[in-house]
Scaffold this motif. Structure first.
Motif, PDB file in Angstrom:
ATOM      1  N   MET A 138      12.297   4.660  15.416  1.00 50.74           N
ATOM      2  CA  MET A 138      11.912   6.043  15.314  1.00 50.74           C
ATOM      3  C   MET A 138      10.647   6.238  16.142  1.00 50.74           C
ATOM      4  N   THR A 139      10.705   7.166  17.051  1.00 50.87           N
ATOM      5  CA  THR A 139       9.545   7.452  17.883  1.00 50.87           C
ATOM      6  C   THR A 139       8.487   8.190  17.072  1.00 50.87           C
ATOM      7  N   ARG A 140       7.298   8.247  17.613  1.00 46.35           N
ATOM      8  CA  ARG A 140       6.208   8.959  16.932  1.00 46.35           C
ATOM      9  C   ARG A 140       6.576  10.424  16.699  1.00 46.35           C
ATOM     10  N   GLU A 141       7.215  11.041  17.690  1.00 47.03           N
ATOM     11  CA  GLU A 141       7.612  12.442  17.561  1.00 47.03           C
ATOM     12  C   GLU A 141       8.656  12.617  16.461  1.00 47.03           C
ATOM     13  N   ARG A 142       9.620  11.705  16.406  1.00 51.42           N
ATOM     14  CA  ARG A 142      10.651  11.779  15.364  1.00 51.42           C
ATOM     15  C   ARG A 142      10.051  11.521  13.988  1.00 51.42           C
ATOM     16  N   ARG A 143       9.071  10.622  13.934  1.00 49.72           N
ATOM     17  CA  ARG A 143       8.388  10.347  12.664  1.00 49.72           C
ATOM     18  C   ARG A 143       7.654  11.587  12.178  1.00 49.72           C
ATOM     19  N   PHE A 196      12.820   2.555  11.744  1.00 46.76           N
ATOM     20  CA  PHE A 196      11.376   2.691  12.007  1.00 46.76           C
ATOM     21  C   PHE A 196      10.622   1.604  11.310  1.00 46.76           C
TER      22      PHE A 196
END
Length: 81
Positions: A1-6, A81
């Motif tokens: 999970m990318t930072r944006e998705r998180r 993530f």
């Protein structure tokens, strides 16, 4: 999970992250109440006790935060993530 998705997942679950951990937003509190009603319908006594508390009771808010952290954690785990 990318930072944006998180960050998007946190918003979706109505959580914000602080130095001290997570806090639940009003939207998160409302989502937690919906979740608790579903759990109560399945016979979950803890959810029933939570819903019996007043909406301004800090214990109810703490339960709501825990429900939303649980949902966020499950989503994060499923996404790797």
């Amino acid at each position: 999970m990318t930072r944006e998705r998180r960050e998007a997942a946190l918003r979706r679950h109505g959580l914000t992250e602080t130095q001290d951990g997570f806090t639940v937003t009003l939207a998160g509190f409302q989502k937690a109440a919906e979740r608790a009603r579903g759990l109560r319908a399945q016979g979950n006594q803890e959810a029933a006790r939570m819903l019996a508390l007043g909406t301004t009771d800090p214990v109810r808010w703490e339960h709501a935060k825990c429900l939303q952290i649980d949902a966020f954690s499950k989503e994060s785990h499923e996404s790797g993530f």
